[in-house]
Design an enzyme around this catalytic site. Structure first.
Site: not given
Length: 191
Positions: A83, A41, A87
């Site tokens: 993602e 994740h 991040h």
């Protein structure tokens, strides 16, 4: 600075999405006939207090080859794009190197045998999930991880890793562990 990593229990994601009636593309891809178990994740830079997010807006574009190379670990393209935006742009790495690091981080975590081919719903406690991961991963401790949950299901395991992807104690992640007494791990599809 170190790294936080999350692997989510895909059957819990799919069960929750079905209950909410969420017919998103991500759910359609991840919750189709293929029996996903733990999926990656996230992987993010982790400070002792919080983590940076969305460091470049708009985020540099992802090459299609990078996206397709990650579908075995992150089964929905939307998850891969999100993602990267949230991040990856804070990692200081190119998309290719960032997702290679995601792959290495996932390879560093051994899934406990009891969870590798779940055919029936499994009743677990957060502590039992922690213990199973600790037993399967030398060097991992309860203070380097957290078990995530919703109202009734185990949803994810979060781990703290050093820059060289060794397990590392991390109060910021550990303090967020689920406090429920009993959780269900729904079985993998086809179970």
């Amino acid at each position: 600075m170190h790294r936080g990593s999350s692997i989510s229990w895909s059957p819990s994601f799919c069960a929750g999405a079905a209950e909410r009636g969420a017919g998103t593309v991500a759910r359609n891809v991840q919750c189709g006939p293929r029996p996903y178990s733990f999926v990656v994740h996230g992987l993010w830079p982790q400070y002792d207090n919080g983590f940076p997010e969305y460091c470049q807006i708009p985020a540099p574009r992802l090459d299609r080859g990078v996206v397709s190379s990650m579908l075995d670990l992150m089964p929905a393209p939307r998850l891969i794009f999100n993602e990267w935006d949230r991040h990856g742009t804070c990692s200081g790495q190119s998309p290719r190197v960032y997702f290679e690091t995601v792959r290495k981080a996932r390879a560093a975590v051994k899934i406990p045998p009891d969870f590798t081919d779940l055919k029936e719903p499994l009743s677990v406690t957060p502590h039992a999930v922690e213990e199973a991961f600790i037993n399967a991963n030398p060097g991992l401790s309860a203070s380097a991880m957290a078990v995530g949950c919703d109202a009734k299901r185990m949803t994810e395991v979060r781990l703290c890793l050093s820059k060289d992807l060794q397990f590392r104690d991390c109060a910021e992640i550990a303090k967020r562990s689920c406090r429920r007494e009993q959780l269900i791990m729904p079985p993998m599809r086809g179970g």
